[in-house]
Motif scaffolding. Sequence first.
Motif, short mmCIF file in Angstrom:
data_model
loop_
_atom_site.label_atom_id
_atom_site.label_comp_id
_atom_site.label_asym_id
_atom_site.label_seq_id
_atom_site.Cartn_x
_atom_site.Cartn_y
_atom_site.Cartn_z
N TYR A 7 0.84 -1.20 0.00
CA TYR A 7 0.00 0.00 0.00
C TYR A 7 0.87 1.25 0.00
O TYR A 7 1.82 1.37 0.77
N THR A 64 -5.48 -0.66 -1.67
CA THR A 64 -6.08 -1.31 -0.51
C THR A 64 -5.02 -1.65 0.52
O THR A 64 -3.94 -2.15 0.19
N GLU A 89 -4.56 -3.77 4.12
CA GLU A 89 -5.13 -4.79 5.00
C GLU A 89 -4.53 -4.66 6.39
O GLU A 89 -3.34 -4.87 6.59
N THR A 129 -10.02 -3.37 6.72
CA THR A 129 -9.48 -3.16 5.38
C THR A 129 -9.85 -1.75 4.94
O THR A 129 -11.00 -1.33 5.04
N THR A 140 -9.74 0.85 1.74
CA THR A 140 -9.56 0.98 0.30
C THR A 140 -9.73 2.45 -0.08
O THR A 140 -10.76 3.06 0.22
N TYR A 158 -12.75 6.81 0.96
CA TYR A 158 -12.19 5.66 1.66
C TYR A 158 -13.31 4.71 2.05
O TYR A 158 -14.24 5.09 2.75
#
Length: 222
Positions: A7, A19, A21, A26, A28, A40
């Motif tokens: 990311y 994305t 994690e 999570t 994105t 987001y």
Amino acid sequence: MNIGAGYTGEVTVGGPADTRELPDLTITKVAVGPFDNNCYLLRCAATGEQLLVDAANETDTLLRLVGDSGLATVVTTHRHADHVQALEEVVAATGARTVAHPLDAPAIPVPTMDPVVDGDEVHVGEVTLRVVHLVGHTPGSVALLYDQDGDAPHLFTGDCLFPGGPGNTFGDAAAFATLMDGLEAKVFGPLPDRTWIYPGHGKDTTLGAERPHLAEWRSRGW
């Protein structure tokens, strides 16, 4: 710092989402036009419930991001038009509840179902986000703090904090001072350097990258 599977937070309008994690959440990030707004999508790992920070524009882009999992909540960080262009259509399509600060809610074109103030909590599944009210860019701007990740806090700042400085206060010296006071007391004061900042436009940053420049921002007045 765990930034998760490559990311970077660097997204472009029309390009792919990025994305991240985390153990329980999570995140994105996607950019939408025409003002290069960041939106987001937050997804609880345990329950799959989803929350959107700012339905700024490009309804189709946002609904594709949401997918078939549904959308429980949309938080609007502040009342400016570029952050709400897709709000009505996203809420109509998903039935999501709307969240905003009461000082900005009257200027948001969709009724706010759940008004929030400083220190309130917003939940996405089993994940808790704390509301941080920051006055200056608008009277009712809010940031959302996720601090359940043992590696680092995560702060969604809307247009209150960016790489390189605070949000625009449109030449209003009093509003600038209020915003800086709020950022120093509620963000830079209690939160560590490793705190990751997700702004309403542009690239991400960290408090550690920005902290050395606080006096410079105060001096320049913007």
